[in-house]
Design an enzyme around this catalytic site. Structure first.
Site, PDB file in Angstrom:
ATOM      1  N   HIS A 152     -19.280   8.698 -16.939  1.00 29.74           N
ATOM      2  CA  HIS A 152     -18.855   7.523 -16.168  1.00 29.74           C
ATOM      3  C   HIS A 152     -19.886   7.144 -15.105  1.00 29.74           C
ATOM      4  CE1 HIS A 152     -15.662   5.103 -14.012  1.00 29.74           C
ATOM      5  NE2 HIS A 152     -16.470   5.370 -12.990  1.00 29.74           N
ATOM      6  N   GLU A 153     -20.317   8.118 -14.320  1.00 32.28           N
ATOM      7  CA  GLU A 153     -21.240   7.807 -13.222  1.00 32.28           C
ATOM      8  C   GLU A 153     -22.612   7.375 -13.744  1.00 32.28           C
ATOM      9  OE1 GLU A 153     -20.040   7.231 -10.474  1.00 32.28           O
ATOM     10  OE2 GLU A 153     -18.187   8.378 -10.516  1.00 32.28           O
ATOM     11  N   HIS A 156     -22.478   3.776 -14.610  1.00 35.87           N
ATOM     12  CA  HIS A 156     -22.703   2.870 -13.475  1.00 35.87           C
ATOM     13  C   HIS A 156     -24.197   2.657 -13.246  1.00 35.87           C
ATOM     14  CE1 HIS A 156     -18.662   2.193 -12.255  1.00 35.87           C
ATOM     15  NE2 HIS A 156     -18.432   3.410 -11.777  1.00 35.87           N
ATOM     16  N   CYS A 168     -10.880   3.852 -21.656  1.00 32.45           N
ATOM     17  CA  CYS A 168     -12.335   3.733 -21.621  1.00 32.45           C
ATOM     18  C   CYS A 168     -12.895   4.672 -20.562  1.00 32.45           C
ATOM     19  CB  CYS A 168     -12.748   2.296 -21.309  1.00 32.45           C
ATOM     20  SG  CYS A 168     -14.552   2.068 -21.199  1.00 32.45           S
ATOM     21  N   CYS A 188     -15.301   1.777 -24.495  1.00 28.90           N
ATOM     22  CA  CYS A 188     -14.547   0.828 -25.296  1.00 28.90           C
ATOM     23  C   CYS A 188     -15.520  -0.193 -25.904  1.00 28.90           C
ATOM     24  CB  CYS A 188     -13.508   0.113 -24.424  1.00 28.90           C
ATOM     25  SG  CYS A 188     -14.218  -1.013 -23.196  1.00 28.90           S
TER      26      CYS A 188
END
Length: 197
Positions: A152-153, A156, A168, A188
């Site tokens: 996730h990070e 970004h 997602c 997703c």
């Protein structure tokens, strides 16, 4: 997975720090003492998600400038600054990992505890394992949480914002570990499409 790797390479060709897509790499920077098993989970998760070379660097101390004495934890934005300044520029992305608690300012909260923080379309991100044992999580569950959060990070850093699609990996955890647990750990279709732009 092959198509996702192509999309990421295409997306980052225009990234300010991008080099030859064939040699894109991510550095994992342990900050203070971090379990070797946690570092390997992060490395494998990033390799599977992005298909790039991932290197674990030698541990270094947490910077004193990031220490927030009133809450006895470290400010994430100051850790990002340190990671940017102190990590070899040959690495496209640098992910800091610490076992210490980290925080940032969120809306009206001056000091809000978080799982991780990443610069959108920047270079660095940081993740803490401090909160991953919540709700009596066993080692497997802690590792799954860590894998999802590091993906996730780094997402970004690549330029992805939070995603409203349930499941997602880019969904906003909204400070709830239950949200992280419910994620699939994958992008997703909308996020995959965004990477292609």
């Amino acid at each position: 997975m092959k198509s996702l790797r192509f999309l990421l390479a295409s997306c980052l060709t225009g990234h300010a720090l991008a080099k030859d897509p064939a040699v894109m790499s991510i550095a994992i920077q342990p900050l203070d003492t971090v379990k070797a098993g946690s570092l390997e989970v992060a490395k494998k998760g990033l390799e599977e998600a992005y298909g790039w070379k991932v290197e674990i660097l030698a541990a270094r101390p947490l910077p004193e400038a990031a220490w927030y004495a009133p809450r006895r934890r470290y400010r994430a934005e100051k850790l990002l600054l340190n990671l940017n300044q102190e990590t070899d520029k040959n690495y496209l992305i640098v992910l800091g990992i610490t076992a210490k608690d980290i925080s940032t300012t969120k809306e009206e909260h001056e000091d809000w505890g978080i799982f991780g923080l990443g610069e959108v379309a920047g270079r660095s991100c940081v993740v803490s394992t401090f909160r991953l044992g919540a709700r009596g999580a066993d080692e497997h569950q802690r590792n799954e949480r860590l894998r999802k959060i590091v993906v996730h990070e780094v997402g970004h850093v690549i330029g992805l914002e939070h995603c409203p699609e349930p499941g997602c990996v880019m969904q906003d955890a909204e400070s709830s570990i239950a949200t992280v647990d419910a994620e699939t750990g994958k992008f997703c279709e909308t996020c995959k499409s965004s990477l292609a732009k």
